[in-house]
Design an enzyme around this catalytic site. Structure first.
Site, PDB file in Angstrom:
ATOM      1  N   HIS A  78      58.776  51.600  17.116  1.00 50.13           N
ATOM      2  CA  HIS A  78      57.922  50.773  16.256  1.00 50.13           C
ATOM      3  C   HIS A  78      56.849  50.028  17.037  1.00 50.13           C
ATOM      4  O   HIS A  78      57.033  49.638  18.187  1.00 50.13           O
ATOM      5  CB  HIS A  78      58.740  49.829  15.378  1.00 50.13           C
ATOM      6  N   ASP A  80      55.269  47.103  16.075  1.00 49.28           N
ATOM      7  CA  ASP A  80      55.191  45.641  15.962  1.00 49.28           C
ATOM      8  C   ASP A  80      56.170  44.942  16.878  1.00 49.28           C
ATOM      9  O   ASP A  80      57.177  45.506  17.314  1.00 49.28           O
ATOM     10  CB  ASP A  80      55.430  45.202  14.518  1.00 49.28           C
ATOM     11  N   GLU A 173      58.798  47.108  11.696  1.00 49.19           N
ATOM     12  CA  GLU A 173      60.261  47.199  11.806  1.00 49.19           C
ATOM     13  C   GLU A 173      60.886  45.816  11.852  1.00 49.19           C
ATOM     14  O   GLU A 173      61.964  45.590  11.280  1.00 49.19           O
ATOM     15  CB  GLU A 173      60.642  47.994  13.057  1.00 49.19           C
ATOM     16  N   GLU A 174      60.219  44.890  12.524  1.00 51.48           N
ATOM     17  CA  GLU A 174      60.812  43.566  12.720  1.00 51.48           C
ATOM     18  C   GLU A 174      60.938  42.769  11.427  1.00 51.48           C
ATOM     19  O   GLU A 174      61.703  41.806  11.365  1.00 51.48           O
ATOM     20  CB  GLU A 174      59.999  42.769  13.745  1.00 51.48           C
ATOM     21  N   ASP A 196      64.965  52.375  20.468  1.00 51.56           N
ATOM     22  CA  ASP A 196      64.684  50.972  20.152  1.00 51.56           C
ATOM     23  C   ASP A 196      65.831  50.083  20.600  1.00 51.56           C
ATOM     24  O   ASP A 196      66.946  50.206  20.100  1.00 51.56           O
ATOM     25  CB  ASP A 196      64.476  50.848  18.638  1.00 51.56           C
ATOM     26  N   HIS A 378      63.429  39.269  21.447  1.00 54.49           N
ATOM     27  CA  HIS A 378      63.025  38.287  20.430  1.00 54.49           C
ATOM     28  C   HIS A 378      62.837  36.877  20.993  1.00 54.49           C
ATOM     29  O   HIS A 378      62.890  35.908  20.244  1.00 54.49           O
ATOM     30  CB  HIS A 378      64.015  38.241  19.258  1.00 54.49           C
TER      31      HIS A 378
END
Length: 410
Positions: A78, A80, A173-174, A196, A378
């Site tokens: 992904h 993002d 995705e997030e 991922d 994150h």
């Protein structure tokens, strides 16, 4: 190029998604990386590389001679980055021959330390990539993109036999909406892997069943001096509601396959209060019981304070993909064998969250996940190693070699 070199090019592109947006993609800046990737893919030899209006990047490597009947395998990552911590002006730092100890993250006042991250000493001697402590690194999931691009380069330059390889880089995705943007017919894969998250050798095919639960508490506000037997303080009812849920079933007390109730937001006053929860469990029957418990609490409180005091809305989010992967367990067996072949111990772990792979699996594309070699996603402590990325590339190549002679449906 090694995968980490590509990663360094990608992380400086700001691609955070926007959880409050209702567009696809949720942030136009994701096109910046998408449009950067297409010419790079074409330069590698992916002639049909393109980006859609929904910010999905597509590309295909046709099967090599003799492998035309092999199953078409998809590789997905992904574009993002997470929106809940800064992803702009990323300044990656490379630490060669890392000593396994504390790393001061720029002038941020933060330190990456084995005290909080006990795995760090195991990375001693590697090339560690960190942030300056003010942003995410963006390896989630630009490491996945970099590894897929590097896999493609190996396949082409080394003339490695393979079936049809389908590439996709997706948005959002997030925030949980990216998988819906992927056109499965245009993608063209029989099976796929998301690349991922997770350390090298991590293979996941189980994730949470998930829903969101919103409580609205309607109070009755009168002057506190004459409130006896009349006032219903919505804040007190909200607190009472929260206390009725088992304290041990909160995220900070759970791990592995243990589910939870997580209070994410709470606001209000005497007149009205709102509470937002996310509810998670790997076991579907236990998940249904958790939702039933929320409804029971609503009924008890309405019986105590009057009908309509507590309103509950449950919104389904995603399901455990294991039920869709199990009929195609060769996806896991081949990934395990590929890991073992390069000296990695396969780490078969449940995802304590959701993945695009879960949504895609329920859309008809069985899609487990392979880790990228990263840690502490994150947040400002995110880090990855060049060597871990190399191993992930080798694992993916090993998987693709196994599918060069595997027909769909076998």
């Amino acid at each position: 190029m090694r995968a980490y070199e590509r990663l360094l090019n990608y992380v400086v592109v700001h691609t955070a998604s926007d959880e409050f947006s209702e567009t696809t993609p949720t942030s136009q800046r994701q096109f910046d990386l998408a449009n950067m990737l297409v010419p790079e893919m074409k330069a590698l030899g992916i002639e049909d590389a393109r980006v859609s209006d929904l910010c999905c990047v597509y590309g295909t490597l046709p099967a090599t001679p003799g492998c035309e009947d092999a199953a078409a395998i998809g590789l997905i990552a992904h574009l993002d980055t997470v929106p809940d911590f800064c992803g702009e002006h990323v300044k990656p730092r490379i630490i060669e021959n890392y000593d396994g100890g504390d790393v001061v993250l720029g002038d941020s006042g933060r330190t990456l330390s084995p005290a909080q991250f006990p795995h760090l000493p195991s990375l001693k001697g590697r090339t560690l990539i960190v942030t300056d402590g003010t942003t995410v690194l963006g390896a989630d999931d630009k490491a996945g993109i970099a590894e897929i691009m590097t896999v493609v380069e190996h396949l082409i330059k080394e003339n490695i036999p393979h079936g049809k390889i389908c590439i996709a880089f997706t948005p959002d995705e997030e925030v949980g909406s990216g998988a819906s943007a992927l056109d499965l017919d245009a993608f063209g894969a029989d099976y796929a892997y998301t690349i991922d998250g997770g350390e090298e050798g991590e293979i996941t095919y189980e994730n949470f069943n998930a829903c969101a639960a919103k409580f609205v508490i309607n109070g009755f506000n009168v002057h506190p001096g004459s409130a006896k037997d009349t006032m219903v303080n919505a804040l007190n009812v909200a607190w009472e509601l929260h206390q009725m849920l088992p304290a041990a079933d909160r995220p900070e007390h759970t791990e592995g396959y243990e589910g939870f109730y997580h209070l994410t937001d709470m606001s209000g006053n005497v007149e009205k209060a709102e509470m937002q929860y996310i509810v998670r469990d790997h076991d579907l029957a236990a998940f249904e019981l958790r939702k039933k418990e929320l409804k029971h609490i609503q009924a008890v409180l309405n019986g105590r304070y009057g009908e309509g005091t507590v309103e509950l809305t449950i919104t389904e989010q995603y399901r455990n993909m294991s039920e869709k992967i199990m009929p195609h367990f060769h996806l896991i067996e081949n990934a395990k064998a590929a890991a073992e072949e390069i000296g990695l111990k396969p780490l078969i772990v449940p995802v304590r969250g959701g993945t695009d792979g879960a949504q895609l699996s329920f859309r008809g594309l069985p899609c487990p996940d392979i880790g990228t070699g990263g840690y502490a996603y994150h947040g400002p402590y995110e880090h990855i190693t060049a060597e871990g990325m190399d191993l992930s590339v080798d694992l993916i190549l090993g998987v693709l070699k196994r599918y060069a002679s595997f027909k769909a449906g076998e």
